[in-house]
Design an enzyme around this catalytic site. Sequence first.
Site, mmCIF file in Angstrom:
data_model
loop_
_atom_site.group_PDB
_atom_site.id
_atom_site.type_symbol
_atom_site.label_atom_id
_atom_site.label_comp_id
_atom_site.label_asym_id
_atom_site.label_seq_id
_atom_site.Cartn_x
_atom_site.Cartn_y
_atom_site.Cartn_z
ATOM 1 N N CYS A 195 0.895 -1.272 0.045
ATOM 2 C CA CYS A 195 -0.117 -0.002 -0.050
ATOM 3 C C CYS A 195 0.788 1.195 -0.142
ATOM 4 O O CYS A 195 1.998 1.293 -0.739
ATOM 5 C CB CYS A 195 -1.087 -0.060 1.352
ATOM 6 N N ASN A 196 0.637 2.219 0.861
ATOM 7 C CA ASN A 196 1.441 3.262 0.543
ATOM 8 C C ASN A 196 2.372 3.373 1.604
ATOM 9 O O ASN A 196 3.739 3.264 1.484
ATOM 10 C CB ASN A 196 0.750 4.790 0.913
#
Length: 214
Positions: A148-149
């Site tokens: 994800c981030n």
Amino acid sequence: MSFLSELQAYSHPKLRHTTTRVTNFLGQIHRESKSEDGTFQISDRSTDSNGIFMIIDNSPDEKLHYVIDGVYIGSQDSAVNRAALNEFKITHIANVATGIRNAFPEQYEYLNIELLDTPETNIRNVFARTNEFIQQAIDNNGRVLIHCNAGISRSSSIVLAYLLEIHRMKYEDAYELLKKARSNIRPNDGFAKQLKEYAAEIAQRTENQPSTAS
């Protein structure tokens, strides 16, 4: 005194200082306040989606963390670390970040699902797709990076869902395994609740399956 008169009599200096809680498109939270010169100040601390204050760390996080055969977890930085992707023979990448494009579409097979890291996000809606993507890659002798981030909440939730459904692990055991692989994983409170409900449903489904014993 009428309400209009009260408003007219109220002076600006009497207004109380306030701080505004702002959530950005990544689900990150910071505080804004207006200074005496009329400009807005943003605090140097942010809170995660569980409301806990933390210091933002902008240093690269490029490592791929091995979880179980064929499965790796990381951040958006690891997804562009071509040397590491090649070293670990990654063939598939599940990108569940927000605002992060696929870096090497010519080399890897991608699954893109944009998810906000907020407790209100219904992450369970994507478990079937992510589980299928991961397992198909492994069945074809591939290896998958899930990112994800920050590599903390969304990607960890996707990996946990895979361990729960495909490997039939208990939630506590799956969490412990993933925590050993990447120590800073932490699904937000909403994701953790959904994962525990998901685990309970899998256990119930397994219990209700007819016995194959003769």
